[in-house]
Write a protein that holds these residues in place. Structure first.
Motif, PDB file in Angstrom:
ATOM      1  N   LYS A   1      -1.017 -37.594 -13.115  1.00  0.00           N
ATOM      2  CA  LYS A   1      -2.251 -38.703 -13.504  1.00  0.00           C
ATOM      3  C   LYS A   1      -3.041 -37.930 -14.552  1.00  0.00           C
ATOM      4  CE  LYS A   1      -2.152 -41.683  -9.626  1.00  0.00           C
ATOM      5  NZ  LYS A   1      -2.718 -42.079  -8.346  1.00  0.00           N
TER       6      LYS A   1
ATOM      7  N   HIS B   1       6.906 -38.779  -4.265  1.00  0.00           N
ATOM      8  CA  HIS B   1       6.033 -39.288  -3.158  1.00  0.00           C
ATOM      9  C   HIS B   1       5.757 -40.831  -3.367  1.00  0.00           C
ATOM     10  CE1 HIS B   1       3.226 -38.354  -6.546  1.00  0.00           C
ATOM     11  NE2 HIS B   1       2.458 -39.320  -6.015  1.00  0.00           N
ATOM     12  N   HIS B   2       6.222 -41.390  -4.149  1.00  0.00           N
ATOM     13  CA  HIS B   2       6.350 -43.004  -4.181  1.00  0.00           C
ATOM     14  C   HIS B   2       7.596 -43.672  -3.740  1.00  0.00           C
ATOM     15  CE1 HIS B   2       2.032 -43.413  -5.390  1.00  0.00           C
ATOM     16  NE2 HIS B   2       2.270 -42.677  -6.335  1.00  0.00           N
TER      17      HIS B   2
ATOM     18  N   ASP C   1      -0.626 -39.860   1.616  1.00  0.00           N
ATOM     19  CA  ASP C   1      -1.001 -40.478   0.241  1.00  0.00           C
ATOM     20  C   ASP C   1      -1.492 -41.674   0.419  1.00  0.00           C
ATOM     21  OD1 ASP C   1      -1.501 -40.670  -2.501  1.00  0.00           O
ATOM     22  OD2 ASP C   1       0.631 -41.437  -2.952  1.00  0.00           O
TER      23      ASP C   1
ATOM     24  N   HIS D   1       0.438 -33.312  -5.946  1.00  0.00           N
ATOM     25  CA  HIS D   1       1.433 -34.313  -6.009  1.00  0.00           C
ATOM     26  C   HIS D   1       0.928 -35.354  -7.368  1.00  0.00           C
ATOM     27  CE1 HIS D   1      -1.880 -36.528  -3.654  1.00  0.00           C
ATOM     28  NE2 HIS D   1      -1.403 -37.803  -3.957  1.00  0.00           N
ATOM     29  N   ASP D   2      -0.168 -35.518  -7.462  1.00  0.00           N
ATOM     30  CA  ASP D   2      -0.638 -36.604  -8.402  1.00  0.00           C
ATOM     31  C   ASP D   2      -1.249 -35.931  -9.875  1.00  0.00           C
ATOM     32  OD1 ASP D   2      -0.265 -39.073  -7.639  1.00  0.00           O
ATOM     33  OD2 ASP D   2      -2.165 -39.272  -6.540  1.00  0.00           O
TER      34      ASP D   2
ATOM     35  N   HIS E   1       3.455 -41.133 -13.766  1.00  0.00           N
ATOM     36  CA  HIS E   1       2.777 -40.263 -13.529  1.00  0.00           C
ATOM     37  C   HIS E   1       3.790 -38.995 -12.367  1.00  0.00           C
ATOM     38  CE1 HIS E   1       1.933 -42.102  -9.442  1.00  0.00           C
ATOM     39  NE2 HIS E   1       1.881 -40.692  -8.981  1.00  0.00           N
TER      40      HIS E   1
HETATM   41 FE   LIG Z   1       1.042 -40.719  -6.932  1.00  0.00          FE
END
Ligand SMILES: [Fe+2]
Length: 318
Positions: A185, A235-236, A264, A181-182, A210
């Motif tokens: 980044k 996801h944010h 998360d 998911h990240d 990201h």
């Molecule tokens: Fe994230």
């Protein structure tokens, strides 16, 4: 809204307005969130007849609570051998993921087969030794944060997916979504992610890229499941439309995205970072309930119920 329930129905995350009957229970507080397993036990073992809960301030009685394990059933002990097994699993997973992340950063490719191998190891560890979930959180170090956060979110999503009785194929895809998911980044400057000082608006905007960067990276790979792409990009997002990047709201957020959002934030908050202390699980749950419009409330209640055994374990073995 208030609801009257029986004392054996109380569980972690409920907000108690009043304990009814049982005058000898005057020592128990009123108007409080059940934020530790000990508090839940105290109410369950008391002589109160019924409990008034406020479902706007805390958990409701979820449908699956009838099936939720009791503390007595779910208590487990950790042997030295089990601890060793968890550490080995994390080391192996970290090794696999390091390769995936390095390829992504340097070559712009995602080795999906290695990521899936990592998810299988995580899923197996979660099944055989659920304490791995919180073990990973404790082990996080500054320079390993993105690795371990990804593994922890993957483990939490696998655990939560199984708690929700989703089929194992879906559970594995949730695990893969958590792991990747990240990934965007990795394309940001390292110093920005670990910065201890307060970020300015420009830096916050840069970090927020990201989700799109990760989505583009995974999409370019060609064979990444749609759910994994969706979780990476969204996801944010918040259920009230206050998130990013697309300000989706309500039903526009898929169930995997709602699950990812909860897992998360839970893991991020319970982790020590250069710019903040780690919150306890109880503080984190309280904050998440207080964060109106961010999470799917029904799923959050289920998530809290799924963690009860871990919190019980923690209170038994401080
Ligand atoms: Fe994230």
């Amino acid at each position: 809204m208030r609801k009257r329930i029986r004392r054996h129905q109380v569980r972690l995350g409920m907000f108690v307005e009043e304990l009814e009957g049982g005058a000898s229970e005057a020592a128990l507080r009123r108007g409080f969130l059940l934020s530790t397993a000990m508090e839940v036990d105290r109410v369950r073992n008391s002589k109160v007849i019924s409990v008034l809960i406020n479902v706007q301030k805390g958990c409701d009685i979820a449908a699956s609570s009838r099936d939720a394990p009791t503390f007595a059933q779910s208590a487990f002990t950790i042997t030295a051998a089990e601890n060793k097994a968890v550490t080995q699993t994390i080391d192996q997973t970290k090794h696999l993921l390091a390769g995936v992340f390095t390829d992504a950063r340097l070559g712009g490719t995602v080795a999906l087969d290695r990521a899936q191998d990592a998810v299988e190891k995580i899923a197996s560890a979660v099944e055989h030794n659920p304490i791995a979930l919180i073990g990973i959180s404790r082990l996080k170090k500054k320079d390993e944060y993105t690795f371990l956060h990804s593994i922890a979110v993957s483990g939490l999503m696998v655990h939560f997916g199984r708690w929700l009785k989703l089929d194992e194929r879906t559970v594995q895809i949730l695990g893969l979504s958590g792991l990747l998911h990240d990934i965007g980044k990795l394309l940001l400057p390292k110093g920005l992610l670990n910065k201890a000082e307060r970020l300015d608006e420009q830096e916050i905007a840069q970090i927020r890229t990201h989700t799109r960067r990760g989505y583009d990276l995974l999409r370019a790979n060609g064979n990444v499941p749609e759910t994994v792409l969706d979780v990476c990009l969204h996801h944010h997002e918040h259920v009230d439309g206050g998130g990013y990047p697309d300000r989706l709201r309500g039903e526009q957020l898929s169930m995997p995205v709602r699950i990812a959002s909860i897992c998360d934030v839970y893991d991020a908050m319970t982790t020590l970072r250069p710019y903040k202390r780690a919150w306890s699980p109880a503080e984190t749950i309280q904050m998440m309930y207080g964060s109106k419009g961010h999470f799917d409330r029904a799923l959050l209640s289920e998530f809290v119920a799924s963690l009860e055994p871990f919190l019980k374990q923690k209170s038994q073995h401080p």
